[in-house]
Write an enzyme that holds these catalytic residues in place. Structure first.
Site, PDB file in Angstrom:
ATOM      1  N   HIS A 205       0.862  -1.185   0.000  1.00 46.33           N
ATOM      2  CA  HIS A 205       0.000   0.000   0.000  1.00 46.33           C
ATOM      3  C   HIS A 205       0.900   1.237   0.000  1.00 46.33           C
ATOM      4  CE1 HIS A 205      -3.919  -1.938   0.238  1.00 46.33           C
ATOM      5  NE2 HIS A 205      -3.285  -2.884   0.882  1.00 46.33           N
ATOM      6  N   HIS A 226       1.191  -8.247  -1.758  1.00 50.00           N
ATOM      7  CA  HIS A 226       0.467  -8.346  -3.044  1.00 50.00           C
ATOM      8  C   HIS A 226       1.060  -7.431  -4.119  1.00 50.00           C
ATOM      9  CE1 HIS A 226      -1.748  -4.992  -1.252  1.00 50.00           C
ATOM     10  NE2 HIS A 226      -2.520  -5.769  -0.517  1.00 50.00           N
ATOM     11  N   ASP A 284      -5.000 -13.285   0.176  1.00 52.30           N
ATOM     12  CA  ASP A 284      -5.618 -12.007   0.552  1.00 52.30           C
ATOM     13  C   ASP A 284      -7.121 -12.249   0.776  1.00 52.30           C
ATOM     14  OD1 ASP A 284      -5.794  -9.317   1.235  1.00 52.30           O
ATOM     15  OD2 ASP A 284      -5.699  -8.570  -0.818  1.00 52.30           O
ATOM     16  N   ALA A 318     -11.427  -5.576  -3.097  1.00 53.13           N
ATOM     17  CA  ALA A 318     -11.374  -5.603  -1.631  1.00 53.13           C
ATOM     18  C   ALA A 318     -11.010  -7.013  -1.174  1.00 53.13           C
ATOM     19  CB  ALA A 318     -12.717  -5.185  -1.047  1.00 53.13           C
ATOM     20  N   GLY A 319      -9.714  -7.330  -1.278  1.00 53.75           N
ATOM     21  CA  GLY A 319      -9.300  -8.694  -0.969  1.00 53.75           C
ATOM     22  C   GLY A 319      -9.848  -9.634  -2.023  1.00 53.75           C
TER      23      GLY A 319
HETATM   24 ZN    ZN Z   1      -3.890  -5.077   0.856  1.00 54.39          ZN
END
Ligand code: ZN
Length: 392
Positions: A205, A226, A284, A318-319
């Protein structure tokens, strides 16, 4: 306790491929692995025949938020047990419970609950099949507002060693991974604090430039969350954090191999550049994993799942609802050898958190976490710490 002797057409340790394989399990541990005829069989053992199927180590997921309708942020025993049982049915035999960015209070409560579960319950599962919760992965709150994905902006905070030490107090030694944005002011100090506490530091992020990411790697970051997702995009004259992650041999790269988060060419590029030893497949996964489409929670916010893809109200990913058995099949479908793809879900993640002697490997002394795969690489049986193996 009666030993168990498993016969299978082949096994991957994953370092070695063994034909006509035998795995002997005593209690919760593997006591022997090898080709038939080279392994001493215990007297009075229970024999399980997997026919021509393949036995592999159980999968290790270092980035997972939830499954089976529950989120690890709930921090409650029942929720964590359901998550652990849901993913175990898909071959994930151990996991690092991953938080999302939330208020300081919510994070502390969740972490305290997860730590209590790890220290008191996870080692003594009440369900027959259950992934072991190995520790906690903090995804946030020290992340970039510009690359937050679905993490709520209002709970993002600047790097703070004091706040980290409060979280670590709640974690009681179970904190394993910290995902942060290294370009934020004070991030390098936070990296040092996390490293001193024995945590793996992960870049994620993040809107970091190449130079900022390199400085973080020099300060001890060795993991990237990720990769490609929620990172400053790559350009040939500004390769950013992705450039630094791709070329640094010190950094292991998480990949969400669901075919939605990252496209095929990028997945191939990642494996070619990092080598199969430095790629870690993660789910995730969020609470909708193993559930029908509908509305679910990720941490404290609502997510809509349609055709297995989870998005928030603005349509941001979102995941995922990916499970590691599917991630493994996806990598093999891309043309990677099964032995390479297996490393990415077994020994690579286990090594990253320092547990590769116990998890993600078929070897004497390792935990008896096993997956039996059929010829389509579908999960046909799972054993978690010596328990639960029945074959379909
Ligand atoms: Zn994440």
């Amino acid at each position: 306790m009666q030993p168990i002797v498993i016969h299978a057409g082949r096994a991957f340790t994953p370092f070695e491929e063994i034909h006509d394989a035998v795995v002997v399990v005593h209690g919760s541990k593997i006591s022997a692995v090898g080709p038939r005829g080279k392994v001493d069989l215990p007297r009075g053992g229970r024999e399980i025949s997997a026919g021509s199927k393949t036995v592999v180590p159980g999968f290790v997921d270092v980035h997972i938020h939830g499954a089976g309708g529950h989120d690890v942020m709930e921090g409650r025993r029942e929720a964590l047990e359901i998550i652990a049982a849901t993913v175990a049915a898909h071959g994930t035999t151990s996991m690092v419970a991953t938080t999302v960015t939330a208020s300081e209070k919510e994070t502390r409560n969740s972490v305290a609950g997860i730590a209590h579960f790890i220290l008191n319950t996870s080692q003594y599962p009440t369900r027959e099949l259950s992934a072991e919760v190995l520790g906690i992965h903090f995804e946030g709150p020290f992340i970039s507002p510009a690359r937050r994905g679905v993490h709520p902006a209002k709970w993002i905070v600047p790097p703070s060693p004091a706040l980290l030490s409060q979280f670590l107090e709640e974690a009681q030694g179970t904190a394993q991974i910290l995902t942060l944005a290294p370009e934020l002011p004070g991030a390098l100090d936070l990296i040092s604090s996390a490293r001193r506490a024995g945590m793996v530091v992960s870049l994620g992020h993040t809107d970091a430039t190449y130079e900022q990411a390199q400085a973080a790697i020099e300060a001890g970051a060795s993991h990237a969350a990720h990769v490609f997702n929620a990172m400053r995009p790559f350009s040939h004259r500004g390769t950013g954090v992705i450039g630094a992650v791709l070329i640094s041999p010190k950094v292991s790269a998480e990949l969400i191999a669901d075919g939605v988060h990252v496209d095929e060419a990028a997945m191939r590029m990642l494996v070619e550049l990092k080598t199969p030893e430095r790629v870690i497949l993660v789910s995730d996964g969020m609470s909708a994993t193993g559930m029908p489409d509908g509305k679910y929670q990720l941490g404290m916010f609502e997510v809509k799942v349609s055709e297995g893809v989870a998005r928030n109200a603005e349509g941001k990913l979102a995941g995922s609802t990916l499970t590691l058995d599917r991630a493994l099949r996806n990598m093999v479908a891309l043309g990677f050898p099964l032995s390479s793809a297996l490393r990415m879900v077994t020994t690579n993640p286990a090594r990253q958190i320092g547990l590769d002697a116990r998890k993600g490997v078929l070897a004497p002394g390792a935990d008896a976490d096993l997956v039996i795969l059929d010829d389509k690489l579908e999960v046909s049986g799972v054993m978690t710490r010596g328990a639960g193996l029945t074959l379909d």
